[in-house]
Scaffold this active site. Structure first.
Site, PDB file in Angstrom:
ATOM      1  N   ARG A  69       1.006  -1.215   0.040  1.00  0.00           N
ATOM      2  CA  ARG A  69      -0.108  -0.017  -0.067  1.00  0.00           C
ATOM      3  C   ARG A  69       0.830   1.326  -0.078  1.00  0.00           C
ATOM      4  NH1 ARG A  69      -2.298   2.001   4.257  1.00  0.00           N
ATOM      5  NH2 ARG A  69      -2.488  -0.230   5.297  1.00  0.00           N
ATOM      6  N   TYR A 108     -12.828  19.764 -14.669  1.00  0.00           N
ATOM      7  CA  TYR A 108     -13.606  18.775 -14.673  1.00  0.00           C
ATOM      8  C   TYR A 108     -14.626  18.388 -13.568  1.00  0.00           C
ATOM      9  CZ  TYR A 108     -14.456  13.854 -13.783  1.00  0.00           C
ATOM     10  OH  TYR A 108     -15.037  12.272 -13.641  1.00  0.00           O
ATOM     11  N   LYS A 118      -6.723   8.934 -19.345  1.00  0.00           N
ATOM     12  CA  LYS A 118      -6.842   9.514 -20.699  1.00  0.00           C
ATOM     13  C   LYS A 118      -5.632   9.144 -21.602  1.00  0.00           C
ATOM     14  CE  LYS A 118     -10.670  11.027 -18.677  1.00  0.00           C
ATOM     15  NZ  LYS A 118     -11.073  10.171 -18.037  1.00  0.00           N
TER      16      LYS A 118
END
Ligand SMILES: Cc1ncc(COP(=O)(O)O)c(C=O)c1O
Length: 381
Positions: free
Chosen positions: A52, A104, A202
């Protein structure tokens, strides 16, 4: 030649030229382990403890992004939203932040909701208007200025160097969502930004098959340590396979973005003269409000994203979207396939997207085919 002596295209194509030391393989191995062996004297000399915190499969993507953005360090996240929200979560309740009116929508929604409930003071301003940005700053209280350029979904442009000057004069950091510009077109850190954020979902990955995010920092400082701690503590880490796919996608970033910019410019110019279109929003058009600044801070193109406003209002726009054959009606952007969507339907109340607007993400198809498909779809409008 070492990567720092070559052009970024070369560094990206070879993902910094890394060779797997064990096998001499030229693509990296996947390392799915969640935990690492402790030394027999109770030390962790490998530097790794638990996945993690980090994962060797992140290393190449982070090193390559650091190199391409000319930063000091990078961190990959489980999503663009995880990367973006980590920046705000590394602030403290009561801190003031300035965010753009056009940005966004998912992040705007989170800032208005969770971030505000948690105690951040958020002001939204038109950051392309530098005087308005300067007025929004509260010296001593403003800790972060967040900008996005070109900004989703109107592709407005904010002057990064000027915004950095305004933020720094007030002792605030500047973070730039550079998802649409990509490091191919703009390096915000070289223009004065402190942090660069990407939805790696993206262009960086580029194949519509990975959800990922990234932050790159100008300095490996105390704030960066807080950001890395946020990633670890909330578990906003990328999956191993996704990190591996991201490196594979990054290898073709420069050719993809180059082609997407050229095709988007062509689509924008052809549609600007179309009788059924009232406006084309694209920073590559000389008529665009932000064109001169975009030309200054974007090199080699103006991005692969544009929006069009269809005469006849919302119904005509949605009907046009219904008639496309080659373009895909889907959200997201930056992939190899061209996507189109009625953005106001996605963003809902408070969106700056006009009801007659379609958002276009230009992919790698033949640009003539893309224009022809839009023309046949518009013909019935
Ligand atoms: C400009 C921009 N920033 C951030 C995000 C959020 O990224 P993700 O979907 O990877 O969480 C998106 C997603 O559409 C975006 O377009």
């Amino acid at each position: 030649m070492k990567p720092d002596e070559t052009k970024p295209e070369s560094a990206a194509a070879q993902a910094l030229g890394w060779i797997d030391e064990t096998t001499r393989a030229i693509s990296p191995p996947l390392q799915p382990a969640t935990t690492y062996l402790r030394d027999d004297d109770n030390q962790y000399r490998s530097g790794r403890i638990y996945a993690r915190s980090d994962n060797p499969t992140f290393d190449q993507a982070e090193a390559l992004l650091t190199h391409l953005e000319r930063g000091a360090a990078a961190a990959v996240f489980s999503a663009g939203m995880a990367a973006a929200t980590a920046v705000f979560l590394a602030l403290k309740p009561g801190d003031h932040v300035v965010a753009p009116r056009v940005m966004y929508w998912g992040l705007r929604h989170w800032l208005l909701g969770h971030a505000t409930e948690w105690g951040l003071q958020v002001d939204f301003v038109e950051t392309s208007d530098l005087a308005a940005l300067a007025r929004a700053i509260q010296p001593g209280r403003t800790k972060l200025v967040w900008i996005e350029t070109p900004a989703n979904p109107l592709w407005t442009i904010t002057d990064i160097a000027a915004a950095a000057g305004i933020a720094h004069a007030a002792g605030a950091r500047l973070a730039v969502d550079s998802t649409v510009a990509t490091p191919v077109l703009t390096q915000p850190i070289a223009l004065g930004a402190d942090l660069v954020m990407h939805s790696a979902t993206k262009y960086l990955n580029g194949h519509s098959d990975v959800v990922a995010g990234a932050l790159v920092t100008a300095r490996d400082d105390e704030f960066w340590a807080r950001l890395k701690a946020v990633r670890k503590n909330i578990g906003a880490i990328l999956g191993t396979f996704e990190a591996w796919l991201l490196v594979r996608g990054l290898r073709t970033l420069y050719v993809r973005v180059d082609r997407q910019c050229r095709s988007a410019q062509l689509v924008a110019e052809r549609l600007a003269a179309h009788p059924r279109i009232s406006a084309v929003l694209y920073p590559g058009l000389q008529s665009a409000a932000g064109h001169a600044i975009a030309a200054k801070q974007m090199r080699g193109g103006f991005g692969g994203m544009l929006s069009i406003r269809v005469r006849g209002g919302e119904a005509a726009a949605i009907a046009t979207a219904a008639r496309v054959r080659l373009w895909k009606r889907a959200t997201s952007l930056g992939g190899v396939e061209s996507l189109l969507e009625h953005r106001a339907s996605v963003e809902g109340a408070g969106s700056p997207a006009p009801a007659d607007m379609l958002r276009l993400s230009v992919g790698l198809e033949d640009p003539g085919d893309l224009v022809a498909d839009l023309e046949q779809a518009l013909a019935g409008a």
